[in-house]
Design an enzyme around this catalytic site. Structure first.
Site, short mmCIF file in Angstrom:
data_model
loop_
_atom_site.label_atom_id
_atom_site.label_comp_id
_atom_site.label_asym_id
_atom_site.label_seq_id
_atom_site.Cartn_x
_atom_site.Cartn_y
_atom_site.Cartn_z
N LYS A 6 29.27 10.67 3.73
CA LYS A 6 30.16 10.13 2.68
C LYS A 6 29.33 9.40 1.62
O LYS A 6 29.62 9.49 0.43
CB LYS A 6 31.23 9.24 3.29
CG LYS A 6 32.14 10.03 4.25
CD LYS A 6 33.53 9.51 4.36
CE LYS A 6 34.35 10.41 5.28
NZ LYS A 6 35.77 10.26 5.21
N LYS A 51 54.19 24.24 6.21
CA LYS A 51 53.86 23.20 5.22
C LYS A 51 53.72 23.82 3.82
O LYS A 51 54.21 23.29 2.83
CB LYS A 51 52.53 22.52 5.58
CG LYS A 51 52.60 21.53 6.72
CD LYS A 51 51.21 20.93 6.94
CE LYS A 51 51.23 19.69 7.81
NZ LYS A 51 49.90 19.09 7.98
N GLY A 73 42.78 20.90 0.71
CA GLY A 73 43.11 20.33 2.02
C GLY A 73 44.59 20.02 2.16
O GLY A 73 44.98 19.18 2.98
N ALA A 74 45.44 20.72 1.38
CA ALA A 74 46.88 20.40 1.37
C ALA A 74 47.59 20.72 2.68
O ALA A 74 48.68 20.22 2.92
CB ALA A 74 47.56 21.16 0.22
N THR A 75 46.97 21.54 3.54
CA THR A 75 47.59 21.79 4.85
C THR A 75 47.19 20.73 5.88
O THR A 75 47.68 20.74 7.00
CB THR A 75 47.18 23.17 5.40
OG1 THR A 75 45.74 23.20 5.44
CG2 THR A 75 47.69 24.31 4.55
N LEU A 118 46.31 14.17 5.68
CA LEU A 118 46.42 13.37 4.45
C LEU A 118 46.72 14.27 3.24
O LEU A 118 47.52 13.91 2.37
CB LEU A 118 45.12 12.59 4.20
CG LEU A 118 45.09 11.79 2.90
CD1 LEU A 118 46.15 10.68 2.92
CD2 LEU A 118 43.72 11.22 2.62
N GLY A 119 46.07 15.44 3.19
CA GLY A 119 46.22 16.33 2.04
C GLY A 119 47.67 16.73 1.79
O GLY A 119 48.10 16.86 0.64
N1 LIG Z 1 40.95 5.94 7.46
C1 LIG Z 1 41.29 6.60 8.56
O1 LIG Z 1 41.70 6.00 9.57
C2 LIG Z 1 41.21 8.08 8.56
C3 LIG Z 1 41.71 8.84 9.63
C4 LIG Z 1 41.66 10.23 9.56
C5 LIG Z 1 41.08 10.84 8.44
N2 LIG Z 1 40.59 10.08 7.43
C6 LIG Z 1 39.97 10.70 6.23
O2 LIG Z 1 40.97 11.41 5.51
C7 LIG Z 1 40.39 12.58 4.92
C8 LIG Z 1 41.22 13.79 5.32
O3 LIG Z 1 41.18 13.94 6.71
P1 LIG Z 1 42.38 14.64 7.54
O4 LIG Z 1 42.28 14.16 8.94
O5 LIG Z 1 43.65 14.50 6.78
O6 LIG Z 1 41.89 16.17 7.48
P2 LIG Z 1 42.54 17.41 8.27
O7 LIG Z 1 43.91 17.10 8.74
O8 LIG Z 1 41.53 17.91 9.27
O9 LIG Z 1 42.68 18.50 7.12
C9 LIG Z 1 41.56 19.10 6.53
C10 LIG Z 1 42.05 20.03 5.43
O10 LIG Z 1 40.90 20.56 4.78
C11 LIG Z 1 41.04 21.97 4.67
N3 LIG Z 1 39.73 22.60 4.69
C12 LIG Z 1 38.80 22.49 5.66
N4 LIG Z 1 37.72 23.20 5.34
C13 LIG Z 1 37.98 23.77 4.14
C14 LIG Z 1 37.24 24.63 3.31
N5 LIG Z 1 36.02 25.03 3.64
N6 LIG Z 1 37.81 25.03 2.15
C15 LIG Z 1 39.05 24.61 1.80
N7 LIG Z 1 39.80 23.79 2.57
C16 LIG Z 1 39.27 23.38 3.73
C17 LIG Z 1 41.87 22.36 5.88
O11 LIG Z 1 42.47 23.61 5.59
P3 LIG Z 1 42.81 24.75 6.67
O12 LIG Z 1 44.31 24.72 6.76
O13 LIG Z 1 42.35 26.00 6.06
O14 LIG Z 1 42.11 24.40 7.95
C18 LIG Z 1 42.88 21.22 5.92
O15 LIG Z 1 43.92 21.46 4.98
C19 LIG Z 1 38.93 12.61 5.38
O16 LIG Z 1 38.11 12.05 4.38
C20 LIG Z 1 38.92 11.73 6.61
O17 LIG Z 1 37.67 11.11 6.85
C21 LIG Z 1 40.65 8.73 7.47
#
Ligand SMILES: NC(=O)c1ccc[n+]([C@@H]2O[C@H](COP(=O)([O-])OP(=O)(O)OC[C@H]3O[C@@H](n4cnc5c(N)ncnc54)[C@H](OP(=O)(O)O)[C@@H]3O)[C@@H](O)[C@H]2O)c1
Length: 266
Positions: A134, A47, A10-12, A15-16
């Protein structure tokens, strides 16, 4: 101490990317499993180029591609997954691979929010429960005996602070503010870069092994009433307060459909 080799999935993502940057900054040999499609997306490829320049090893693959998961997991000591909330259950194959290989010293699944076992759930008639996936992943990791750390960081600042927790607004209100409940419940608001720093620091820390790591820096803990007071001081003006009780809020939530799939949660 030798730094663990870390795989970020999820590096793109939002948070990743911080996790990958921080892992490199803290001198961990760092790998990222990236889907093919990301390389052709202008923002994501930018990125990836930046992470590559900083020394990350990019591996092509996905959570659905078992062979790519096996190859990637074999290279590292630690796996951190940061896929979005709606992709939570897609981590099951990864968990199976980690279990089969048996070489991972620490797995950090994609959680990064309120502790799902403690969050107050808004029970909806259609049975939707934001936290259920979760919790399911937590149980699976524990049942498989995989060494883990669950990161419980509460809210990212970017989620609620920009609007002062006012639904539908993008910036803080200038005239009226809605106070939910008595407004005294404390929330924890974290920068994603700080969540990443705590997470990367935890991977080699034996105190965080098989534990939930709660991120609650005292300066980041604030109630809605306190936030409104800070804002009023800043703009030099008192806001009119509208009050919504917990019961009224729960009723309102039931009426709202957010992004089609995602129901709001408390
Ligand atoms: N506490 C809070 O307020 C809060 C707010 C937001 C998120 N979060 C949590 O933070 C975490 C990350 O969320 P985020 O919003 O940072 O996520 P995000 O921006 O949507 O990024 C998801 C990442 O996962 C990758 N991905 C998705 N499906 C995949 C697959 N099948 N195989 C490999 N990689 C895959 C995507 O890659 P691609 O580039 O290929 O799409 C992207 O790099 C989650 O657990 C979320 O619940 C918490």
């Amino acid at each position: 101490m030798k730094k663990s080799k870390i795989l970020i999935i999820g590096a793109t993502g939002s948070l990743g990317y911080h996790l990958a940057e921080t892992s490199l900054k803290f001198c961990h040999p760092t790998f990222a499993l990236v889907r093919d499609s990301s390389f052709s997306d202008p923002i994501k490829s930018h990125k990836l180029q930046s992470l590559s320049n900083a020394g990350i090893t990019l591996l092509k693959g996905s959570l659905q591609d078992e062979a790519s998961l096996i190859e990637a997991v074999k290279l590292v000591d630690v796996v951190i997954c940061a896929v979005s909330a709606k992709q939570t259950l897609q981590q099951k194959l990864l968990i199976r691979v980690i279990k089969q290989l048996g070489s991972i010293k620490r797995f950090i699944p994609s959680e990064f929010g309120s502790d799902p076992t403690k969050a107050k759930i808004c029970e909806l008639e259609d049975g939707y429960n934001f936290y259920a996936p979760k919790i399911e992943i937590r149980k699976l990791v524990e049942a498989e005996g995989i060494p883990y750390t669950f990161i419980s960081c509460n809210f990212f600042m970017k989620v609620l602070l920009p609007s002062l927790a006012q639904p539908g607004l993008k910036s803080p209100p200038k005239d009226k503010v809605t106070i939910f409940g008595d407004g005294n419940t404390k929330g924890v608001f974290m920068q994603e870069s700080d969540v990443a720093a705590f997470t990367i620091n935890a991977v080699d820390d034996p105190r965080a092994l098989n534990k939930v790591l709660y991120l609650r820096p005292p300066g980041n803990v604030c109630s809605l009433n306190e936030l409104v007071e800070i804002w009023e001081t800043k703009i030099g003006k008192k806001l009119e307060r509208l009050h919504v009780s917990e019961d009224e809020l729960l009723e309102k939530i039931k009426e709202v459909e957010i992004h089609g799939l995602h129901r709001p949660y408390l």
